[in-house]
Design an enzyme around this catalytic site. Structure first.
Site, PDB file in Angstrom:
ATOM      1  N   GLU A 433     -94.288 -31.191  44.554  1.00 52.34           N
ATOM      2  CA  GLU A 433     -94.553 -31.287  45.895  1.00 52.34           C
ATOM      3  C   GLU A 433     -93.846 -29.946  46.767  1.00 52.34           C
ATOM      4  O   GLU A 433     -92.805 -29.788  46.660  1.00 52.34           O
ATOM      5  CB  GLU A 433     -93.729 -32.602  46.543  1.00 52.34           C
ATOM      6  CG  GLU A 433     -93.660 -32.487  48.057  1.00 52.34           C
ATOM      7  CD  GLU A 433     -92.692 -33.399  48.487  1.00 52.34           C
ATOM      8  OE1 GLU A 433     -92.091 -34.250  47.754  1.00 52.34           O
ATOM      9  OE2 GLU A 433     -92.453 -33.653  49.672  1.00 52.34           O
ATOM     10  N   ASP A 506     -89.860 -35.360  46.445  1.00 53.72           N
ATOM     11  CA  ASP A 506     -88.260 -35.516  47.074  1.00 53.72           C
ATOM     12  C   ASP A 506     -87.950 -37.097  47.079  1.00 53.72           C
ATOM     13  O   ASP A 506     -88.786 -38.041  47.021  1.00 53.72           O
ATOM     14  CB  ASP A 506     -88.235 -34.842  48.268  1.00 53.72           C
ATOM     15  CG  ASP A 506     -88.245 -33.296  48.132  1.00 53.72           C
ATOM     16  OD1 ASP A 506     -87.996 -33.009  46.990  1.00 53.72           O
ATOM     17  OD2 ASP A 506     -88.588 -32.973  49.121  1.00 53.72           O
ATOM     18  N   ASP A 508     -87.259 -38.745  49.416  1.00 51.16           N
ATOM     19  CA  ASP A 508     -87.204 -39.153  50.946  1.00 51.16           C
ATOM     20  C   ASP A 508     -88.749 -39.915  51.305  1.00 51.16           C
ATOM     21  O   ASP A 508     -89.342 -40.173  50.314  1.00 51.16           O
ATOM     22  CB  ASP A 508     -87.112 -38.026  51.854  1.00 51.16           C
ATOM     23  CG  ASP A 508     -88.174 -36.905  51.703  1.00 51.16           C
ATOM     24  OD1 ASP A 508     -89.031 -37.116  50.947  1.00 51.16           O
ATOM     25  OD2 ASP A 508     -87.903 -35.858  52.215  1.00 51.16           O
ATOM     26  N   ASP A 510     -91.061 -39.058  52.925  1.00 48.52           N
ATOM     27  CA  ASP A 510     -92.462 -38.033  52.535  1.00 48.52           C
ATOM     28  C   ASP A 510     -92.826 -38.061  51.199  1.00 48.52           C
ATOM     29  O   ASP A 510     -94.019 -38.014  50.761  1.00 48.52           O
ATOM     30  CB  ASP A 510     -92.250 -36.658  53.070  1.00 48.52           C
ATOM     31  CG  ASP A 510     -92.581 -36.618  54.477  1.00 48.52           C
ATOM     32  OD1 ASP A 510     -93.017 -37.531  55.012  1.00 48.52           O
ATOM     33  OD2 ASP A 510     -92.360 -35.617  55.156  1.00 48.52           O
TER      34      ASP A 510
END
Ligand code: 0RA
Length: 643
Positions: A433, A506, A508, A510
């Site tokens: 990403e 990641d 998180d 997102d």
């Protein structure tokens, strides 16, 4: 006493059979991972379902017990307890210790057990460290126990049945941790399959209890599945979050040459179709003759109706099956006295006569339905005409060349840093990403076998667009050419360039969103990748802790606290939080996320197509309320999607 008389020929055969099962368990239950573990439960439940299909049982209770053992109880006739002549042992013992003994006891008309793995409860017994049965039948309550498949003592009649007591069977087993990689049963995996069985066998009430989890008032967590409407309710359930084009579910059942056919369907405004075919309750993911018969009749009836009513003039040709199946939700279920399963995973129905049986029944019933519901018929045809126009537009113009170049061009995407090996078994593709994570990963990787493809942030939500639009998206085109095996109907898993496709995102929100977008794309357009187990996600640590020259990685806050207390005497020299992959230096990225020696990867599998379908429509579709609900119920698991 000689060895001969202590162990009769029958007993020796028994021990050899069970030994074979323990030696090569995968031959009998597919695998010894989590999937195989859950198969043990299905094997026992299938026997109870057989009792239900024979009309003797309407209640099944499955409990996951506190000690990870499983109990399955039913109110069927009870496993026979009288003496089996050939073995001179109670039938109950024979059924639990002799391979394939179960089916020989009576001529069941539709037997589920005996289908896919269908190996019988003796296999469950052989693969359990302990198994206990209680049978109520012939006026008595009988108990018998086993360890790794062998009887401990003799079957005992422990008491008489009470006058108002029901007959039935209860089997409790402890999966053997010498055999299975894990003995942790998943409530959601069991619930998906048991719900499916309740849909497929209307009138059976199945309860799943989890004694490991308690509700606020101290009761075990439990769900009950019972659907009087059978597969009609299955279609309703699948369409909960989709906008249906007509109120009622189209449904019919028919029986011909001892084959029972049931079809339920409802057209929706969505772009994704969702068709699920079952044979003797087995999810025939690879399709087969029942599905072919269904599709052929559907295409013919819709085209006939369109032509007779002059609805196809806009496209000047017949509709293709794929146009008609756009947005269609359907469940096709057949029950066959002798099903033949073929294909790589034995989930393709092979019986050739079934094609004509389903086709004929479907043709008559859908034809009649269309005559009686002209508004619905017209709406279905017009929706298919729209799909056909979009398909033709995509084909005609430059889309065709674009599609061709996307699928067939031999040049790899410029952003891909490929690996040296051309052997897909060894090759890994990291889809990273963002450009910064991509850049780090390119420096960190071992170029011999690790390729890196950076993708920009959020890829297109494929749930909401037709193929022509999807192919316009650069990130998606790069994934298609990078993976090298085509897309959609043309996808050929034999051509994949990497057998590990690793989503590096990641830890998180997102990252979770991007992962879900990628998974939706793989699920809708490259499903064999998921079915083959080629898709993984990285699980980078959240913290790195240093103390006295040692480093420790922690995946969670709790793990960090534990390490700080236990390894660092509460006083670490440094606790570093990794915010995202892009913020790790290449060396850290290699150590924590890419080095096969240390990294933790999560393999993503599709256990259950109907559940996955529903989940992707909920997560990625238009309906907002069900999505919120789903996330509330499943968080934090929703992030990790046990499809
Ligand atoms: C053999 C024969 C019969 C029933 C069963 C096995 C049976 C097996 C299981 C496993 C779990 N629950 C079960 N219930 C029944 C037929 C018995 C008859 O003819 O009465």
């Amino acid at each position: 006493m000689s060895q001969e008389s202590e162990y009769g020929a029958g007993q020796i055969q028994v021990l050899e059979g069970l030994e074979a099962v323990r030696k090569r368990p995968a031959m009998y239950i597919g695998s010894t991972d989590s999937r195989g573990l859950h198969h043990l439960v299905y094997e026992v439940v299938d026997n109870s379902i057989d009792e239900a299909l024979a009309g003797h049982c309407d209640e099944i209770t499955v409990s996951i017990n506190e000690d990870d053992s499983i109990s399955v109880a039913d109110d069927g006739r009870g496993i026979p307890v009288d003496t089996h002549e050939e073995y001179d042992r109670p039938a109950l013992e024979v059924i639990l210790t002799v391979l394939h003994a179960g089916g020989k006891f009576d001529n069941k008309s539709y037997q589920v057990s005996g289908g896919l793995h269908g190996v019988g409860v003796s296999v469950v017994n052989a693969l359990s460290s302990r198994l206990e049965t209680t049978v109520k039948r012939d006026g008595g309550v009988y108990e018998h126990a086993f360890e790794i498949g062998e009887p401990i003592g003799d079957m005992e009649r422990v008491r008489d049945m009470e006058p108002d007591e029901e007959t039935g069977t209860e089997i409790q087993f402890w999966p053997d941790d010498d055999i299975f990689e894990t003995t942790d049963m998943s409530f959601s995996t069991l619930s998906n399959r048991l719900r499916e069985l309740a849909f497929l066998n209307s009138g059976v009430r199945i309860t799943l209890r989890d004694e490991r989890e308690r509700t606020e008032d101290g009761e075990a967590v439990a769900e009950t599945y019972e659907y009087e409407g059978g597969i009609r309710e299955f279609v309703e359930y699948l369409n909960e979050t989709r906008s249906a084009m007509h109120e009622d579910i189209i449904y019919f059942e028919d029986e011909d040459q001892n084959v029972r056919v049931e079809v339920a369907m409802q057209a929706t405004q969505e772009l994704q179709g969702s068709i699920h075919a079952f044979a003797n309750n087995i999810n025939t993911r690879e399709g087969g003759t029942h599905l072919t018969g269904f599709k052929t009749a559907l295409t013919r009836v819709v085209n006939d109706y369109g032509n007779e009513n002059n609805l196809l003039s806009d496209i000047e040709e017949n509709l293709k099956g794929e146009d008609i199946r756009e947005g269609l939700t359907a469940v096709v279920s057949v029950k066959h006295p002798d099903p033949q399963f073929e294909g790589q995973t034995k989930t393709k129905l092979g019986n050739s006569e079934v094609r004509g049986i389903v086709e004929g029944a479907m043709h008559d019933c859908l034809g009649t339905y269309f005559e009686e519901h002209p508004d619905t018929a017209q709406a279905i045809v017009m929706k298919a005409v729209e799909a056909a126009k979009a398909r033709k537009a995509a084909q005609k113009a430059e889309e065709l060349t674009r599609r061709k170049s996307a699928l067939e061009s031999t040049s790899l995407p410029g952003k891909l840093a490929d690996c040296q090996t051309k052997d897909p078994e060894e090759a890994e593709l990291f889809i990273a990403e963002g450009d910064s994570a991509g850049g780090s990963a390119k420096q960190a990787r071992n170029p011999e076998f690790q390729a890196v493809l950076p993708i920009k942030g959020k890829i297109l939500n494929v749930e909401k667009h037709r193929l022509d639009r999807i192919l316009e998206n650069d990130e998606i085109r790069n994934m298609i050419t990078g993976i090298g095996a085509g897309i959609g109907d043309e996808f050929d898993v034999e051509d994949v360039r990497y057998k590990k496709i690793i989503m590096a995102t990641d830890a998180d929100v997102d990252g979770a969103h991007i992962r879900t977008l990628m998974l939706t794309f793989f699920y809708r357009h490259m499903r064999p990748l998921l079915e083959g187990g080629y898709v993984y996600a990285t699980q980078p640590p959240l913290y790195r802790i240093r103390y006295r020259g040692e480093t420790y990685d922690a995946m969670t806050d709790a793990e960090r606290d534990e390490i700080v207390e236990e390894k660092c005497d509460g006083n670490p020299s440094q606790v570093q939080r990794f915010k995202g992959l892009g913020e790790m230096n290449p060396e850290q990225l290699w150590e924590t996320t890419m080095n096969p020696e240390n990294r933790i990867l999560k393999q993503i599998t599709v256990e259950d197509a109907a559940a996955a379908d529903k989940m992707f429509s909920v997560l990625m579709g238009d309906a907002v309320e069900p999505r919120k609900q789903f996330i509330k119920e499943n968080a934090p698991e929703a992030e990790w999607i046990d499809i």
